[in-house]
Motif scaffolding. Structure first.
Motif, PDB file in Angstrom:
ATOM      1  N   PHE A  20       0.873  -1.184   0.098  1.00 55.60           N
ATOM      2  CA  PHE A  20       0.084   0.040  -0.032  1.00 55.60           C
ATOM      3  C   PHE A  20       0.917   1.375  -0.043  1.00 55.60           C
ATOM      4  O   PHE A  20       1.879   1.171   0.518  1.00 55.60           O
ATOM      5  N   TYR A  21       0.384   2.450  -0.639  1.00 53.36           N
ATOM      6  CA  TYR A  21       0.830   3.662  -0.409  1.00 53.36           C
ATOM      7  C   TYR A  21      -0.248   4.624  -0.155  1.00 53.36           C
ATOM      8  O   TYR A  21      -1.287   4.583  -0.798  1.00 53.36           O
ATOM      9  N   ALA A  22      -0.098   5.471   0.933  1.00 59.79           N
ATOM     10  CA  ALA A  22      -1.359   6.181   1.593  1.00 59.79           C
ATOM     11  C   ALA A  22      -1.142   7.586   1.151  1.00 59.79           C
ATOM     12  O   ALA A  22       0.278   7.977   1.144  1.00 59.79           O
ATOM     13  N   ASP A  23      -1.892   8.697   1.111  1.00 57.38           N
ATOM     14  CA  ASP A  23      -1.739  10.002   1.022  1.00 57.38           C
ATOM     15  C   ASP A  23      -1.310  10.755   2.353  1.00 57.38           C
ATOM     16  O   ASP A  23      -0.472  11.308   2.444  1.00 57.38           O
ATOM     17  N   LYS A  24      -1.903   9.851   3.439  1.00 59.22           N
ATOM     18  CA  LYS A  24      -1.475  10.514   4.783  1.00 59.22           C
ATOM     19  C   LYS A  24      -1.616   9.284   5.982  1.00 59.22           C
ATOM     20  O   LYS A  24      -2.301   8.346   5.689  1.00 59.22           O
ATOM     21  N   ALA A  25      -0.826   9.460   6.848  1.00 60.72           N
ATOM     22  CA  ALA A  25      -0.859   8.471   8.089  1.00 60.72           C
ATOM     23  C   ALA A  25      -1.168   9.233   9.559  1.00 60.72           C
ATOM     24  O   ALA A  25      -0.524  10.396   9.530  1.00 60.72           O
ATOM     25  N   LEU A  26      -1.896   8.802  10.107  1.00 58.30           N
ATOM     26  CA  LEU A  26      -2.134   9.269  11.441  1.00 58.30           C
ATOM     27  C   LEU A  26      -1.404   8.430  12.423  1.00 58.30           C
ATOM     28  O   LEU A  26      -2.032   7.284  12.610  1.00 58.30           O
ATOM     29  N   ILE A  27      -0.411   8.851  13.200  1.00 57.96           N
ATOM     30  CA  ILE A  27       0.221   8.273  14.104  1.00 57.96           C
ATOM     31  C   ILE A  27       0.057   8.773  15.376  1.00 57.96           C
ATOM     32  O   ILE A  27       0.383  10.011  15.872  1.00 57.96           O
ATOM     33  N   GLY A  28       0.204   7.838  16.352  1.00 55.52           N
ATOM     34  CA  GLY A  28       0.152   8.527  17.753  1.00 55.52           C
ATOM     35  C   GLY A  28       1.077   7.922  18.584  1.00 55.52           C
ATOM     36  O   GLY A  28       2.136   7.239  17.928  1.00 55.52           O
ATOM     37  N   VAL A  29       1.698   8.559  19.757  1.00 62.63           N
ATOM     38  CA  VAL A  29       3.034   8.412  20.061  1.00 62.63           C
ATOM     39  C   VAL A  29       2.785   8.016  21.929  1.00 62.63           C
ATOM     40  O   VAL A  29       1.605   8.813  22.446  1.00 62.63           O
ATOM     41  N   ILE A  30       3.676   7.790  22.419  1.00 65.76           N
ATOM     42  CA  ILE A  30       3.708   7.701  23.985  1.00 65.76           C
ATOM     43  C   ILE A  30       4.552   8.984  24.479  1.00 65.76           C
ATOM     44  O   ILE A  30       4.381   9.799  25.466  1.00 65.76           O
ATOM     45  N   GLY A  31       5.678   9.150  23.904  1.00 66.40           N
ATOM     46  CA  GLY A  31       6.553  10.547  24.193  1.00 66.40           C
ATOM     47  C   GLY A  31       7.194  10.857  23.069  1.00 66.40           C
ATOM     48  O   GLY A  31       7.519  10.398  21.751  1.00 66.40           O
ATOM     49  N   ILE A  32       7.563  12.231  23.189  1.00 67.10           N
ATOM     50  CA  ILE A  32       8.217  13.014  22.176  1.00 67.10           C
ATOM     51  C   ILE A  32       9.442  13.833  22.774  1.00 67.10           C
ATOM     52  O   ILE A  32       9.309  14.553  23.720  1.00 67.10           O
ATOM     53  N   CYS A  33      10.659  13.336  22.418  1.00 75.34           N
ATOM     54  CA  CYS A  33      11.618  13.739  23.070  1.00 75.34           C
ATOM     55  C   CYS A  33      12.709  14.702  22.084  1.00 75.34           C
ATOM     56  O   CYS A  33      12.514  14.315  20.826  1.00 75.34           O
ATOM     57  N   GLU A  34      13.741  14.994  22.462  1.00 76.12           N
ATOM     58  CA  GLU A  34      14.797  15.568  21.482  1.00 76.12           C
ATOM     59  C   GLU A  34      15.268  14.710  20.525  1.00 76.12           C
ATOM     60  O   GLU A  34      15.854  15.205  19.482  1.00 76.12           O
TER      61      GLU A  34
END
Length: 253
Positions: A163-177
């Motif tokens: 597959f190839y998509a126009d957009k992906a919606l992704i969740g995360v548990i943390g965002i760091c540097e």
């Protein structure tokens, strides 16, 4: 103010704000950067803080992953706000990938575009797309994580490559540097492949996710194109996102 007093004040600030930069120490205490750095060295030696790029944070800034239902209820108002804004980014006729996060589930429920192709490894998110929509839904096969309700493994990754998509919606548990963090290496591998197989990547994260780490770093910061959140993050985080070419959208603003 003596060093011991400054160190105590730093710890009080960290209890409220989780992180503190060298420049903030200089401004708050009226000291030089060299003095602030000496305070940081002393606090680090005492294992009271962890050094970061440009400052310090508390050593226990590690998110604990709860069960799926409990995560669904946590920060529900913030997730709904993010979901409503995310739905505005989805257009008729697009192919979208949905990961297995609870914030993405809220977004799936809010999508109002009528014609869509949906690809997901989440049993829950496959069922969350409104029934009134004329959608083709592809549920990726694989091994089931029963607690968190996602499919993973070599067969999941192999199917994604088709597959190839126009957009992906992704969740995360943390965002760091240094990147985006997840609880499960297997789930992170699926998210990473979704990112590689999508034209534009949206990370959905409420304000509690910033400067949090977990077990596994699944993606570098520059893997995302857009972050949609519910509150303006710190100046330090905004600079990191800007340096990595990430657009920041504040839901409800």
């Amino acid at each position: 103010m003596y060093q011991e007093e400054r160190m105590e004040a730093v710890m009080q600030q960290l209890k409220q704000h989780q992180r503190m930069s060298i420049q903030e120490m200089c401004d708050l205490f009226g000291v030089s950067r060299d003095t602030a750095r000496r305070d940081v060295v002393r606090l680090t030696e005492q294992q009271a803080v962890v050094r970061t790029h440009g400052g310090v944070m508390l050593p226990n800034m590690r998110e604990t992953l709860k069960g799926y239902t409990e995560r669904l209820e946590k920060s529900a108002a913030e997730k709904r706000l993010i979901a409503e804004r995310t739905a505005q980014e989805i257009n008729d006729g697009e192919a979208i990938m949905l990961d297995a996060s609870t914030t993405v589930q809220f977004a799936a429920e809010q999508i109002s575009s009528y014609f869509l192709t949906v690809i997901t490894n989440s049993i829950v998110n496959a069922e969350s797309v409104p029934e009134i929509m004329d959608s083709d839904i592809y549920l990726l096969g694989g091994r089931l994580n029963k607690e968190h309700r996602f499919l993973y493994g070599p067969s999941t990754l192999a199917k994604l490559d088709q597959f190839y998509a126009d957009k992906a919606l992704i969740g995360v548990i943390g965002i760091c540097e240094d990147g985006f963090y997840y609880a499960h290496e297997e789930d992170a591998a699926v998210k990473k492949r979704m990112v590689e197989r999508s034209d534009k990547v949206y990370v959905l994260a409420d304000h509690t996710k910033f400067f949090k780490k977990h077990f596994y770093k699944g993606m570098e910061l520059d893997g995302a194109d857009v972050i949609i959140t519910d509150a303006l993050p710190s100046e330090e985080m905004r600079t990191l996102l800007d340096d990595n070419g990430i657009e920041l959208i504040i839901a409800g603003s």
